[in-house]
Design a protein around this motif. Structure first.
Motif, short mmCIF file in Angstrom:
data_model
loop_
_atom_site.label_atom_id
_atom_site.label_comp_id
_atom_site.label_asym_id
_atom_site.label_seq_id
_atom_site.Cartn_x
_atom_site.Cartn_y
_atom_site.Cartn_z
N THR A 255 0.84 -1.19 0.00
CA THR A 255 0.00 0.00 0.00
C THR A 255 0.88 1.24 0.00
O THR A 255 1.83 1.34 0.78
N VAL A 256 0.57 2.18 -0.89
CA VAL A 256 1.25 3.48 -0.92
C VAL A 256 0.24 4.56 -0.56
O VAL A 256 -0.98 4.36 -0.69
N GLU A 257 0.75 5.70 -0.13
CA GLU A 257 -0.11 6.79 0.33
C GLU A 257 0.10 8.09 -0.43
O GLU A 257 -0.65 9.06 -0.23
N HIS A 258 1.11 8.15 -1.30
CA HIS A 258 1.40 9.37 -2.06
C HIS A 258 1.72 8.98 -3.51
O HIS A 258 2.38 7.98 -3.76
N PRO A 259 1.25 9.75 -4.49
CA PRO A 259 0.41 10.94 -4.36
C PRO A 259 -1.04 10.63 -3.99
O PRO A 259 -1.81 11.55 -3.69
N ARG A 260 -1.42 9.35 -4.00
CA ARG A 260 -2.74 8.94 -3.52
C ARG A 260 -2.63 7.49 -3.06
O ARG A 260 -1.66 6.79 -3.37
N THR A 261 -3.62 7.06 -2.33
CA THR A 261 -3.61 5.69 -1.81
C THR A 261 -3.86 4.70 -2.93
O THR A 261 -4.79 4.85 -3.73
N LYS A 262 -3.00 3.69 -2.99
CA LYS A 262 -3.11 2.68 -4.03
C LYS A 262 -2.45 1.40 -3.53
O LYS A 262 -1.55 1.44 -2.69
N THR A 263 -2.91 0.27 -4.05
CA THR A 263 -2.35 -1.02 -3.62
C THR A 263 -1.91 -1.84 -4.82
O THR A 263 -2.42 -1.67 -5.94
N ARG A 264 -0.96 -2.69 -4.55
CA ARG A 264 -0.53 -3.71 -5.51
C ARG A 264 -0.40 -5.03 -4.78
O ARG A 264 -0.04 -5.06 -3.60
N LYS A 265 -0.67 -6.12 -5.50
CA LYS A 265 -0.61 -7.44 -4.89
C LYS A 265 0.36 -8.34 -5.64
O LYS A 265 0.49 -8.25 -6.86
N GLU A 266 1.02 -9.19 -4.88
CA GLU A 266 1.89 -10.22 -5.42
C GLU A 266 1.46 -11.57 -4.87
O GLU A 266 0.98 -11.66 -3.73
N ARG A 267 1.64 -12.60 -5.67
CA ARG A 267 1.28 -13.94 -5.24
C ARG A 267 2.45 -14.87 -5.50
O ARG A 267 3.03 -14.88 -6.59
N HIS A 268 2.81 -15.64 -4.48
CA HIS A 268 3.93 -16.58 -4.58
C HIS A 268 3.44 -17.97 -4.19
O HIS A 268 2.71 -18.13 -3.20
N THR A 269 3.86 -18.97 -4.97
CA THR A 269 3.55 -20.36 -4.65
C THR A 269 4.65 -20.90 -3.74
O THR A 269 5.82 -20.96 -4.13
N LEU A 270 4.28 -21.28 -2.53
CA LEU A 270 5.24 -21.78 -1.56
C LEU A 270 5.41 -23.29 -1.66
O LEU A 270 6.53 -23.80 -1.60
N VAL A 271 4.31 -24.01 -1.78
CA VAL A 271 4.33 -25.47 -1.86
C VAL A 271 3.30 -25.89 -2.90
O VAL A 271 2.22 -25.29 -2.98
N LYS A 272 3.64 -26.89 -3.69
CA LYS A 272 2.67 -27.41 -4.65
C LYS A 272 2.78 -28.92 -4.74
O LYS A 272 3.86 -29.50 -4.54
N HIS A 273 1.66 -29.54 -5.04
CA HIS A 273 1.59 -31.00 -5.15
C HIS A 273 0.44 -31.35 -6.07
O HIS A 273 -0.60 -30.67 -6.08
N ILE A 274 0.62 -32.40 -6.85
CA ILE A 274 -0.44 -32.89 -7.73
C ILE A 274 -0.98 -34.19 -7.15
O ILE A 274 -0.25 -35.19 -7.05
N GLY A 275 -2.24 -34.16 -6.75
CA GLY A 275 -2.87 -35.34 -6.17
C GLY A 275 -3.57 -36.18 -7.21
O GLY A 275 -3.69 -35.81 -8.39
N ASP A 276 -4.04 -37.34 -6.78
CA ASP A 276 -4.69 -38.29 -7.68
C ASP A 276 -6.03 -37.75 -8.16
O ASP A 276 -6.71 -36.98 -7.47
N GLY A 277 -6.43 -38.20 -9.34
CA GLY A 277 -7.74 -37.89 -9.88
C GLY A 277 -8.65 -39.09 -9.73
O GLY A 277 -8.50 -39.92 -8.83
N VAL A 278 -9.60 -39.20 -10.66
CA VAL A 278 -10.54 -40.32 -10.62
C VAL A 278 -11.12 -40.50 -12.02
O VAL A 278 -11.28 -39.53 -12.77
N ALA A 279 -11.40 -41.74 -12.37
CA ALA A 279 -11.98 -42.03 -13.67
C ALA A 279 -13.46 -41.63 -13.69
O ALA A 279 -14.05 -41.31 -12.65
N GLY A 280 -14.04 -41.65 -14.88
CA GLY A 280 -15.45 -41.32 -15.00
C GLY A 280 -16.33 -42.33 -14.28
O GLY A 280 -16.04 -43.53 -14.25
#
Length: 429
Positions: A224-249
């Motif tokens: 969050t910044v306050e000058h010259p006006r209030t505005k925000t920016r967002k960042e997203r980081h992947t910390l952990v990832k895993h691919i789990g099992d699926g299922v057939a039809g």
């Protein structure tokens, strides 16, 4: 130059402090010859700073706008060496000089953080004011962690969190039968080093194939910044990832998965220039056209774990059957999924994890660098003639639950051998 300086913290070997905790240490000066100083001060500073630039306009009117925000959290100045009473410089003889200092950190200090668009940083700087010469400076950084005790947080984090999704897939006028998805976690408060247990339940009544379940632990940073006006920016980081099992039809599947929380800064929200939040993000990948189901569960990452949620080992009789079943109901459709595997048998007993652990069995935290952390340069415009500084990386508490000394199993005597009842009939003649 003939001057060597060092700052050491005496009540924290790793340089990490909790907000509200005392900070004590010493400044060590080593002079190869006598030196004169107008003043030597120790400045302990804490501030947050966020900044980025954006291009605006077109053609000749195109220009750069800088957005920024700055907040001071801590400012303490201690005079180590002062001028003489007549205003003349003080001469220090050659040798080693040690100056002790102490400071009570305010309880409202936000957690140290180093990001791509800003930082919340705490430093200790020695400034040596020399007569008719440039000042000499020496600076070190230290970490402040705003404690997040999950045991005193909102009671809702102790409750199970469940996200469900029901999805049908269309192609023109044709529609499939529904796919039901449920993800459950037993509670939503965790600490670094702790495993997040997930329960994935898939009831696929369609003919589509669920290829897998992408599971991610995400860190979301809001600047969050306050000058010259209030505005925000967002960042997203992947910390952990895993691919789990699926299922057939037209099949069902249920399984458990664990994601270990890496060393990261605790959750930090509120009226700060930098906020940090965490959530579980799951995407169920389905073959063919159509949108994939997406489920999100917000989490709180703290500094003190839920003591009532840590498993302790107790022994139960092996003869106690397990009748629990796993199922869920979507739109009035009840589906039974396979039961959980039976408890492991050991010496005639069944070992079961209960949801209690006395606090004395909790391992002490270690302090480690955050995941993907990089060493930062903490010198700035005040360090015009620095004689040195130490590399700085924030250190956050992390727990090793593999080192837990579990309470001993209660002693259970084996059941007596079966003895047939004694006969009351008279002996044969």
């Amino acid at each position: 130059m003939g001057v060597d300086c060092d700052i050491r913290f005496t009540n924290s070997t790793h340089g990490t402090f909790l907000s509200g905790q005392p900070l004590t240490g010493s400044v060590q000066l080593k002079l190869t010859e006598a030196k004169k100083y107008n003043e030597i001060t120790l400045r302990i500073i804490g501030l947050s700073h966020v900044q980025w630039s954006e291009k605006r306009g077109q053609g000749r009117n195109r220009h750069t706008v800088t957005f920024y925000g700055k907040r001071d959290h801590l400012a303490s100045v201690k005079v180590l060496v002062a001028k003489q009473q007549d205003g003349s410089p003080t001469e220090l003889p050659a040798g080693e000089h040690i100056y002790e200092f102490a400071l009570d950190l305010p309880s409202h200090l936000p957690t140290s953080f180093e990001g791509s668009l800003g930082h919340c940083r705490y430093t200790a700087q020695v400034v040596m004011d020399r007569p008719w010469k440039f000042n000499l400076t020496y600076k070190v950084g230290f970490t402040v962690v705003h404690p997040v005790d999950l045991n005193t947080a909102s009671p809702s984090i102790r409750m199970p969190a469940c996200m469900e999704d029901a999805r049908v897939f269309c192609c023109g006028w044709w529609r499939t039968k529904p796919l039901f998805v449920r993800v459950t976690v037993p509670y939503t408060g965790f600490v670094p080093g702790q495993a997040i247990p997930l329960r994935i339940e898939l009831n696929n009544q369609s003919d589509r194939v669920v290829e897998g379940v992408n599971m991610k632990l995400l860190q979301e940073i809001t600047y969050t910044v306050e000058h010259p006006r209030t505005k925000t920016r967002k960042e997203r980081h992947t910390l952990v990832k895993h691919i789990g099992d699926g299922v057939a039809g037209e099949q069902q599947n249920a399984y458990d998965q664990r994601l270990v929380v890496p060393t990261v800064a605790p959750s930090c929200t509120g009226n700060n220039l930098i906020s940090v939040a965490y959530r579980l993000h799951l995407t169920v990948r389905v073959s063919g056209c159509g949108s994939d189901p997406v489920l999100d569960i917000p989490l709180i990452i703290g500094t003190t774990p839920l003591t009532l949620q840590q498993p302790a080992t107790v022994a139960l009789p092996a003869s106690v059957p397990s009748t629990s079943t796993i199922g869920f109901n979507f739109g009035g459709t009840s589906s039974q999924l396979p039961t959980a595997p039976a408890e492991a048998q050991t010496g005639g007993h069944s070992l079961k994890r209960e949801n209690t652990l006395p606090p004395e069995y909790l391992p002490p935290p270690t302090y480690e660098e955050a995941m993907n952390a990089a060493t930062v340069v903490i010198t700035d415009e005040t360090d015009t003639n620095a004689i040195g500084s130490k590399p700085f990386v924030p250190l956050y508490p992390s727990y090793n639950f593999a080192d837990v000394q579990w309470p001993p199993l209660p002693r259970m005597d084996p059941p007596p051998m079966f003895q047939p009842p004694s006969s009351t009939l008279p002996p044969k003649q």
